[in-house]
Design an enzyme around this catalytic site. Structure first.
Site, PDB file in Angstrom:
ATOM      1  N   PRO A  16       0.933  -1.222  -0.082  1.00 49.44           N
ATOM      2  CA  PRO A  16       0.168   0.120   0.000  1.00 49.44           C
ATOM      3  C   PRO A  16       0.739   1.118   0.045  1.00 49.44           C
ATOM      4  CG  PRO A  16      -0.016  -1.025   2.212  1.00 49.44           C
ATOM      5  CD  PRO A  16       0.905  -1.981   1.299  1.00 49.44           C
ATOM      6  N   GLN A  71      -6.536  -2.220   3.282  1.00 46.08           N
ATOM      7  CA  GLN A  71      -5.516  -2.176   4.242  1.00 46.08           C
ATOM      8  C   GLN A  71      -6.526  -1.185   5.193  1.00 46.08           C
ATOM      9  OE1 GLN A  71      -2.098   0.394   5.117  1.00 46.08           O
ATOM     10  NE2 GLN A  71      -1.034  -1.523   5.832  1.00 46.08           N
ATOM     11  N   CYS A 101       2.305   2.190  10.126  1.00 48.81           N
ATOM     12  CA  CYS A 101       2.259   3.690   9.856  1.00 48.81           C
ATOM     13  C   CYS A 101       3.013   4.647  10.855  1.00 48.81           C
ATOM     14  CB  CYS A 101       0.648   4.331   9.607  1.00 48.81           C
ATOM     15  SG  CYS A 101       0.776   5.967   9.105  1.00 48.81           S
ATOM     16  N   LYS A 140       0.579  -5.676   8.851  1.00 51.52           N
ATOM     17  CA  LYS A 140       1.813  -5.161   8.249  1.00 51.52           C
ATOM     18  C   LYS A 140       2.384  -4.059   9.094  1.00 51.52           C
ATOM     19  CE  LYS A 140       3.378  -2.535   4.115  1.00 51.52           C
ATOM     20  NZ  LYS A 140       3.693  -1.035   4.747  1.00 51.52           N
ATOM     21  N   ASN A 202       9.675  -6.868   2.848  1.00 51.05           N
ATOM     22  CA  ASN A 202       9.249  -5.601   2.214  1.00 51.05           C
ATOM     23  C   ASN A 202      10.235  -4.653   2.490  1.00 51.05           C
ATOM     24  OD1 ASN A 202       7.377  -2.782   3.011  1.00 51.05           O
ATOM     25  ND2 ASN A 202       7.497  -3.205   0.898  1.00 51.05           N
ATOM     26  N   GLY A 203      10.685  -3.618   1.436  1.00 50.22           N
ATOM     27  CA  GLY A 203      11.486  -2.578   1.572  1.00 50.22           C
ATOM     28  C   GLY A 203      12.709  -2.771   0.721  1.00 50.22           C
ATOM     29  N   ARG A 227       7.477   1.297  -3.738  1.00 52.63           N
ATOM     30  CA  ARG A 227       7.900   2.308  -4.785  1.00 52.63           C
ATOM     31  C   ARG A 227       8.649   1.882  -5.874  1.00 52.63           C
ATOM     32  NH1 ARG A 227      11.495   5.227  -0.414  1.00 52.63           N
ATOM     33  NH2 ARG A 227      11.417   2.796   0.269  1.00 52.63           N
TER      34      ARG A 227
END
Ligand SMILES: Cc1cc2nc3c(=O)[nH]c(=O)nc-3n(C[C@H](O)[C@H](O)[C@H](O)COP(=O)(O)O)c2cc1C
Length: 367
Positions: A16, A71, A101, A140, A202-203, A227
């Protein structure tokens, strides 16, 4: 790959990205292929229950946008449970809970990263959601609040016991924001902390090679890309191909990048209307242009478009202007070719500081 009862065709996921992972972008990625599950931007559970138009727009979908995860963020167990029940009733395939977040607005009300600091409370909230729906509920998270509090492995274990079907982990702490290197060893600890539930790493996955390193070094069951997909919506298909046979597909040609960019704009106009769609596209088009070679002429003008016709005018002018950088075969001369992309965890430390992946501007500047 399976997430609970949901069978996926690929173990690659679209992360997301609030302000970006809207229906048009998800459709673009799916049309190119290689992605197993796409997730919406984060949606406030209470706003969804109140049927606020903005929340409903965030979950807008169509059959081609399937399977879809929504999400949710929020910290009130009853609201999160009811929002989950509502999403199941309208055919959503899976529900993801935002626990990563870092934005103050989200953390101050106990949502996002704040959930990582209160294990018992978070596990109870998750249990309530899992008991209320048949579709998978996933979480997440980041590695923790800061380096002193790397709580992800403990949280993952607690969430597995509470019944989550998968865990997505961004290999940075809340304090790190988007800086520094993604900590693959930290993700590995989450993989090792759980018994059976799949962990998705992720990342900074911006190339197929980076995805492979994520799998190899963390033992994760899937990889989620944010991204990197914005730079390159082909990344899922190319990564799937690379993971299957070890061969890299050639980078998409300029004409293909332009074709997909135009398709993206058409979908933005279909979903948001011409004026808003074009205004929103002002921040999207420069991401495509990052791989065009010299592009300032394009970027300068595309941020002013209000109609489809204006966009095509900007594009035509740019294509003419770009000719000066091409060789006889219409390829960019070597000195104008964009540098290859290299993920943070595949670079020398000094280079990481120089070449961070930009964080897109928008409603989420503070992400
Ligand atoms: C602009 C932007 C918006 C984001 N919005 C969300 C979000 O709504 N929910 C979420 O869980 N993560 C969000 N993230 C975090 C990403 O999902 C992802 O974890 C992070 O960007 C690292 O992955 P990447 O390097 O592949 O982008 C956002 C990141 C960015 C840059």
């Amino acid at each position: 790959m399976r997430i609970g009862s949901l069978k996926l065709e690929s173990n690659l996921f679209l992360s997301p990205l609030a302000g970006y992972t809207n229906l048009p972008f998800r459709l673009v990625v799916r049309e190119i292929g290689g992605v197993g599950l796409c997730t919406t931007d984060l949606v406030n559970a209470r706003s969804l229950l109140e049927k606020k138009p903005k929340a409903l727009k965030l979950i807008e979908t169509r059959p081609a946008d399937s399977p879809l995860a929504v999400q949710l963020f929020g910290s009130v167990p009853g609201e999160m449970r009811d929002a989950a029940i509502y999403l199941e009733s309208i055919g959503v395939a899976s529900i993801d809970i935002n626990m990563g977040c870092p934005v103050r607005k989200v953390c101050n009300v106990g949502g996002g990263s704040a959930m990582m600091t209160e294990l018992d409370k978070t596990a109870a909230l998750v249990r309530g959601m899992v008991a209320a729906v048949k579709i998978p509920v996933t979480a997440k998270m980041r590695l923790g609040w800061d380096d002193e509090n790397l709580t992800a492995p403990d949280l993952a274990r607690a969430l597995e016991n509470a019944g989550v079907a998968a865990i997505f982990v961004h290999g940075r702490t809340r304090e790190q924001g988007f800086g520094g290197t993604v900590n693959l060893a930290g993700i590995r600890k989450v993989v090792e902390a759980v018994k059976t539930v799949p962990v998705i790493g992720n990342g900074d996955i911006i190339t197929p090679q980076a995805a492979k390193k994520m799998f190899d070094e963390t033992g994760c069951a899937g990889a989620s890309i944010g991204r990197g997909a914005f730079y390159n919506p082909w990344i899922f298909r190319h990564t799937q191909h690379f993971l299957a046979g070890g061969q890299l597909l050639p980078e998409p040609a300029f004409a293909e990048r332009v074709r997909v960019m135009c398709r993206h704009l058409d979908l933005m106009i279909e979903v948001f209307g011409e004026e808003l769609g074009c205004r929103m596209f002002r921040k999207v088009a420069p991401w495509y242009a990052k791989r065009f070679g010299p592009c300032h002429e394009f970027n300068k003008r595309v941020v002013q478009i209000s109609t489809r016709a204006e966009f095509h005018d900007v594009l035509e002018n740019y294509i003419c202007w770009r000719q000066q950088f091409l060789d006889g075969n219409g390829e960019l001369l070597p000195r104008f070719q964009p540098a290859p992309m290299v993920a943070s965890f595949m670079r020398e430390p000094a280079a990481i500081q120089r070449e961070k992946i930009p964080v897109p501007k928008g409603p989420v500047e503070v992400w």
